[in-house]
Design an enzyme around this catalytic site. Sequence first.
Site, PDB file in Angstrom:
ATOM      1  N   THR A 241     136.205  36.483  77.957  1.00 36.58           N
ATOM      2  CA  THR A 241     136.784  36.847  76.660  1.00 36.58           C
ATOM      3  C   THR A 241     137.931  35.880  76.337  1.00 36.58           C
ATOM      4  O   THR A 241     138.444  35.188  77.220  1.00 36.58           O
ATOM      5  CB  THR A 241     137.386  38.263  76.677  1.00 36.58           C
ATOM      6  OG1 THR A 241     138.467  38.281  77.598  1.00 36.58           O
ATOM      7  CG2 THR A 241     136.355  39.303  77.068  1.00 36.58           C
ATOM      8  N   HIS A 293     130.308  40.063  76.645  1.00 36.25           N
ATOM      9  CA  HIS A 293     131.492  40.204  77.492  1.00 36.25           C
ATOM     10  C   HIS A 293     131.335  41.305  78.530  1.00 36.25           C
ATOM     11  O   HIS A 293     130.569  42.231  78.363  1.00 36.25           O
ATOM     12  CB  HIS A 293     132.729  40.518  76.648  1.00 36.25           C
ATOM     13  CG  HIS A 293     133.118  39.413  75.751  1.00 36.25           C
ATOM     14  ND1 HIS A 293     133.080  38.091  76.121  1.00 36.25           N
ATOM     15  CD2 HIS A 293     133.551  39.417  74.476  1.00 36.25           C
ATOM     16  CE1 HIS A 293     133.470  37.351  75.116  1.00 36.25           C
ATOM     17  NE2 HIS A 293     133.760  38.131  74.093  1.00 36.25           N
TER      18      HIS A 293
HETATM   19  N1  CTP Z   1     141.079  43.239  74.770  1.00 36.82           N
HETATM   20  C1  CTP Z   1     141.147  44.269  75.717  1.00 36.82           C
HETATM   21  N2  CTP Z   1     140.869  45.548  75.353  1.00 36.82           N
HETATM   22  C2  CTP Z   1     140.497  45.847  74.090  1.00 36.82           C
HETATM   23  C3  CTP Z   1     140.397  44.820  73.127  1.00 36.82           C
HETATM   24  C4  CTP Z   1     140.696  43.529  73.503  1.00 36.82           C
HETATM   25  O1  CTP Z   1     141.463  44.010  76.870  1.00 36.82           O
HETATM   26  N3  CTP Z   1     140.243  47.116  73.763  1.00 36.82           N
HETATM   27  C5  CTP Z   1     141.443  41.865  75.165  1.00 36.82           C
HETATM   28  C6  CTP Z   1     140.243  40.990  75.522  1.00 36.82           C
HETATM   29  O2  CTP Z   1     140.620  40.125  76.577  1.00 36.82           O
HETATM   30  C7  CTP Z   1     140.009  40.201  74.264  1.00 36.82           C
HETATM   31  C8  CTP Z   1     141.417  40.047  73.697  1.00 36.82           C
HETATM   32  O3  CTP Z   1     142.088  41.254  74.053  1.00 36.82           O
HETATM   33  O4  CTP Z   1     139.441  38.940  74.478  1.00 36.82           O
HETATM   34  C9  CTP Z   1     141.429  39.833  72.198  1.00 36.82           C
HETATM   35  O5  CTP Z   1     140.731  40.899  71.589  1.00 36.82           O
HETATM   36  P1  CTP Z   1     139.632  40.657  70.474  1.00 36.82           P
HETATM   37  O6  CTP Z   1     140.198  39.896  69.368  1.00 36.82           O
HETATM   38  O7  CTP Z   1     139.002  41.966  70.206  1.00 36.82           O
HETATM   39  O8  CTP Z   1     138.559  39.783  71.231  1.00 36.82           O
HETATM   40  P2  CTP Z   1     136.979  39.985  70.970  1.00 36.82           P
HETATM   41  O9  CTP Z   1     136.660  39.550  69.605  1.00 36.82           O
HETATM   42  O10 CTP Z   1     136.559  41.358  71.337  1.00 36.82           O
HETATM   43  O11 CTP Z   1     136.315  39.122  72.032  1.00 36.82           O
HETATM   44  P3  CTP Z   1     136.400  37.555  72.107  1.00 36.82           P
HETATM   45  O12 CTP Z   1     137.327  37.058  71.052  1.00 36.82           O
HETATM   46  O13 CTP Z   1     136.941  37.351  73.460  1.00 36.82           O
HETATM   47  O14 CTP Z   1     134.986  37.135  71.901  1.00 36.82           O
END
Ligand code: CTP
Length: 319
Positions: A241, A293
């Site tokens: 991620t 992920h």
């Molecule tokens: N995250 C987390 N728990 C959540 C949402 C997000 O731990 N409930 C962390 C993840 O490591 C994620 C980061 O916060 O990569 C940023 O969140 P987001 O913008 O939601 O990333 P995604 O779009 O879900 O995934 P990615 O951008 O990594 O493809």
Amino acid sequence: GAEVVINGSSSPAVVDRSNESIKHNIQPASSKWRHNQTLSLRIRKQILKFLDAEKDISVLKGTLKPGDIIHYIFDRDSTMNVSQNLYELLPRTSPLKNKHFGTCAIVGNSGVLLNSGCGQEIDAHSFVIRCNLAPVQEYARDVGLKTDLVTMNPSVIQRAFEDLVNATWREKLLQRLHSLNGSILWIPAFMARGGKERVEWVNELILKHRVNVRTAYPSLRLLHAVRGYWLTNKVHIKRPTTGLLMYTLATRFCNQIYLYGFWPFPLDQNQNPVKYHYYDSLKYGYTSQASPHTMPLEFKALKSLHEQGALKLTVGQCD
Ligand code: CTP
């Protein structure tokens, strides 16, 4: 021993599978946590065998020219041409060149941040990393305002800015970009072909309106290198991620690393519901099957590193 145990197998914590809150309980508590300098340095050294944040954080101008063909990392059969705009926006030198910070914050987007009151603590770090252009102004008390680097998956343009269908959305994005005020905007432009137009729109907007951001476009090898590092430590991640990418990069230039907003579970430690994102209504299903992920697996690895003092996870309120 000298080994860094990341996959959690060293953790003596009792696992009660019937109870999410116990399963993910963060120990030691905030006040008892101590930074393990030796371990942090060892991890930095290990990661440096796979990647170097200074180099891999962005492709540089000298290495590409307009018209060059790039194969997307996840869609090897699809290609893109380096546009004039993209070329213009490539940095000449690494935005992290010779950078070293005492403490860094990496702010994930979990709803666990809501009512955390962590804003001030986050803003007190020397370098603050945020993900996917997450809004800050309306949530400043809980997430802070300081932003030194913010990531932007091209999909954000669709999800949060309606694919810029009209002037209102374009203006909204423009305002958000202006508010970055000189910080690093990190755009994974070479990952998946689906982002092609969106990256171009953003590039165009930045140039046309002379937006004051320092753009960076992660290297073609970053993803595999990060995956390789974690695999070597028995953390089998399909596709890291953004949050994990940021932690892995940050080990290079941050002495101490503090994570906020990392909580990929629908209930918090007190069994209260947690939103997937602190700022929108995206649901948890989003992370399952369809998603490439493996966030809970990543979380387990980060939790283990927290227990060993290599990083600090905050998943509740700040004092
Ligand atoms: N995250 C987390 N728990 C959540 C949402 C997000 O731990 N409930 C962390 C993840 O490591 C994620 C980061 O916060 O990569 C940023 O969140 P987001 O913008 O939601 O990333 P995604 O779009 O879900 O995934 P990615 O951008 O990594 O493809």
